[in-house]
Design a protein around this motif. Structure first.
Motif, PDB file in Angstrom:
ATOM      1  N   HIS A  62      46.753  34.576  41.666  1.00 50.82           N
ATOM      2  CA  HIS A  62      46.916  35.816  42.407  1.00 50.82           C
ATOM      3  C   HIS A  62      48.193  35.739  43.248  1.00 50.82           C
ATOM      4  O   HIS A  62      48.629  34.648  43.632  1.00 50.82           O
ATOM      5  CB  HIS A  62      45.734  36.035  43.367  1.00 50.82           C
TER       6      HIS A  62
ATOM      7  N   TYR B 142      34.163  30.851  44.582  1.00 48.82           N
ATOM      8  CA  TYR B 142      34.118  31.928  43.602  1.00 48.82           C
ATOM      9  C   TYR B 142      35.231  31.702  42.585  1.00 48.82           C
ATOM     10  O   TYR B 142      36.393  31.470  42.955  1.00 48.82           O
ATOM     11  CB  TYR B 142      34.298  33.287  44.272  1.00 48.82           C
ATOM     12  N   ASP B 143      34.903  31.808  41.307  1.00 45.90           N
ATOM     13  CA  ASP B 143      35.891  31.466  40.275  1.00 45.90           C
ATOM     14  C   ASP B 143      37.026  32.473  40.154  1.00 45.90           C
ATOM     15  O   ASP B 143      37.976  32.254  39.411  1.00 45.90           O
ATOM     16  CB  ASP B 143      35.204  31.253  38.918  1.00 45.90           C
ATOM     17  N   TRP B 144      36.943  33.591  40.885  1.00 46.28           N
ATOM     18  CA  TRP B 144      38.041  34.570  40.881  1.00 46.28           C
ATOM     19  C   TRP B 144      38.774  34.604  42.219  1.00 46.28           C
ATOM     20  O   TRP B 144      39.598  35.470  42.462  1.00 46.28           O
ATOM     21  CB  TRP B 144      37.516  35.971  40.546  1.00 46.28           C
TER      22      TRP B 144
ATOM     23  N   ARG C  60      42.497  33.190  41.178  1.00 44.53           N
ATOM     24  CA  ARG C  60      43.141  33.499  39.893  1.00 44.53           C
ATOM     25  C   ARG C  60      42.343  34.543  39.118  1.00 44.53           C
ATOM     26  O   ARG C  60      41.127  34.683  39.322  1.00 44.53           O
ATOM     27  CB  ARG C  60      43.259  32.242  39.046  1.00 44.53           C
ATOM     28  N   PRO C  61      43.002  35.276  38.233  1.00 41.54           N
ATOM     29  CA  PRO C  61      42.256  36.179  37.345  1.00 41.54           C
ATOM     30  C   PRO C  61      41.462  35.348  36.343  1.00 41.54           C
ATOM     31  O   PRO C  61      41.791  34.192  36.090  1.00 41.54           O
ATOM     32  CB  PRO C  61      43.358  36.991  36.652  1.00 41.54           C
ATOM     33  N   ARG C  62      40.423  35.924  35.805  1.00 37.75           N
ATOM     34  CA  ARG C  62      39.634  35.199  34.815  1.00 37.75           C
ATOM     35  C   ARG C  62      38.829  36.152  33.934  1.00 37.75           C
ATOM     36  O   ARG C  62      38.538  37.289  34.303  1.00 37.75           O
ATOM     37  CB  ARG C  62      38.740  34.179  35.489  1.00 37.75           C
TER      38      ARG C  62
ATOM     39  N   SER D 213      42.954  44.465  42.888  1.00 34.86           N
ATOM     40  CA  SER D 213      42.696  43.893  41.563  1.00 34.86           C
ATOM     41  C   SER D 213      41.839  44.860  40.762  1.00 34.86           C
ATOM     42  O   SER D 213      40.996  45.573  41.322  1.00 34.86           O
ATOM     43  CB  SER D 213      41.968  42.547  41.710  1.00 34.86           C
TER      44      SER D 213
ATOM     45  N   SER E 128      39.107  45.497  37.377  1.00 38.93           N
ATOM     46  CA  SER E 128      38.051  44.791  36.654  1.00 38.93           C
ATOM     47  C   SER E 128      37.217  45.794  35.873  1.00 38.93           C
ATOM     48  O   SER E 128      37.650  46.910  35.604  1.00 38.93           O
ATOM     49  CB  SER E 128      37.186  43.999  37.643  1.00 38.93           C
TER      50      SER E 128
ATOM     51  N   ALA F  58      35.892  41.103  33.094  1.00 33.36           N
ATOM     52  CA  ALA F  58      36.983  40.220  33.509  1.00 33.36           C
ATOM     53  C   ALA F  58      37.486  40.715  34.855  1.00 33.36           C
ATOM     54  O   ALA F  58      37.184  41.841  35.263  1.00 33.36           O
ATOM     55  CB  ALA F  58      38.114  40.202  32.482  1.00 33.36           C
ATOM     56  N   ILE F  59      38.237  39.881  35.548  1.00 30.98           N
ATOM     57  CA  ILE F  59      38.839  40.257  36.821  1.00 30.98           C
ATOM     58  C   ILE F  59      40.328  39.967  36.760  1.00 30.98           C
ATOM     59  O   ILE F  59      40.742  38.855  36.430  1.00 30.98           O
ATOM     60  CB  ILE F  59      38.186  39.491  38.001  1.00 30.98           C
TER      61      ILE F  59
ATOM     62  N   LYS G 252      44.473  40.094  38.149  1.00 35.36           N
ATOM     63  CA  LYS G 252      45.229  39.477  39.241  1.00 35.36           C
ATOM     64  C   LYS G 252      45.229  40.361  40.489  1.00 35.36           C
ATOM     65  O   LYS G 252      45.430  41.569  40.413  1.00 35.36           O
ATOM     66  CB  LYS G 252      46.670  39.231  38.799  1.00 35.36           C
TER      67      LYS G 252
END
Length: 261
Positions: free
Chosen positions: A47, A58-60, A63-65, A207, A209, A230-231, A233
């Motif tokens: 990001h 949190y996995d987002w 970074r985007p994922r 961002s 999503s 997905a999420i 940037k």
């Protein structure tokens, strides 16, 4: 008298031609530039800034994922959504709002290999949610409806602005999803034009999503079956209109199957 009319008629003709030409040129200029390179970059780490109050676990958070990506697992509906946060370093601008508009969702079909528009609305709906989304806690926020159909908001004090397409969910055939692309546009806007413009100090991140839902009528209580696609940037919102994107496709797939931008 007839001789004098010729210059006048010629002038009218020239003005008409110029106006027509200007209209044609302006009609071809998009409100906001969105490029394939922008869409690709909006799914690359990291990001531009860290959203305030999002736990690092949190996995987002940084970074985007990709979430469920192109695998709806039987879901028959989707919705495009986005989120606006203050940046982790703080946002000293008190007279700046964020204007959001033109949220859209597209699906790349396995059946015909074409992009299909699933959702599109000038404005968005949304609410202020806790920055960590704990217990789905949310509250009404200060939404201002702008003259062009967009909305403008603020975020902060432990809350983001979570928004979605105002047309509601869209139907999908789960076995036909080859790719999903969502997009929206945003810019900084002066809150009160009678006071100082502090947009240069603003630190807002946005961002894009999307979610898969079981169907068009599923309730939020069915949360285990509601999964994000997905999420994208988180990027700083600027004074100029800017496109924010999310896609499930790889850079190569985007180039080979460019979405309608």
């Amino acid at each position: 008298m007839q001789v004098k009319k010729l210059p006048i008629l010629f002038s009218i003709f020239v003005i008409a031609v110029v106006c027509c030409f200007t209209f044609r040129v302006n009609a071809q200029i998009p409100e906001t530039a969105n490029l394939l390179t922008t869409i690709i970059d909006d799914m690359k780490p990291f990001h531009e800034g860290i959203p305030h109050g999002v736990p690092p676990s949190y996995d987002w958070a940084s970074r985007p994922r990709i979430g469920m990506g192109d695998n709806p697992e039987g879901s028959r509906a989707m919705i495009a959504w986005g989120q606006l946060y203050e940046a982790a370093e703080g946002n000293p601008a008190w007279n700046t709002r964020v204007e959001i508009k033109n949220i859209k969702a597209y699906m790349l079909s396995k059946q015909d290999g074409k992009w299909h528009l699933l959702q599109s609305s000038k404005g968005v709906e949304g609410a202020a949610f806790r920055e960590d989304f704990a217990n789905n806690t949310n509250q009404v926020t200060d939404v201002r409806y702008e003259q062009d159909g967009s909305i403008s908001v603020k975020a902060g004090n432990g809350y983001n602005f979570h928004f979605w397409c105002e047309t509601g969910r869209a139907s999908i055939a789960p076995d036909d999803v080859d790719g999903i692309f969502t997009t929206a546009q945003a810019r900084l806007k002066v809150d009160n034009i009678q006071t100082r413009d502090d947009r240069a100090k603003a630190r807002y991140l946005l961002s894009m999503s999307g979610d898969y839902w079981p169907d068009l009528t599923a309730k939020w209580q069915e949360r285990p079956k509601i999964v994000d696609i997905a999420i994208g940037k988180f990027k700083y919102v600027t004074k100029e209109w800017q496109a924010f994107n999310m896609t499930t496709l790889s850079p190569t797939e985007i180039i080979e199957n460019p979405p309608p931008i």
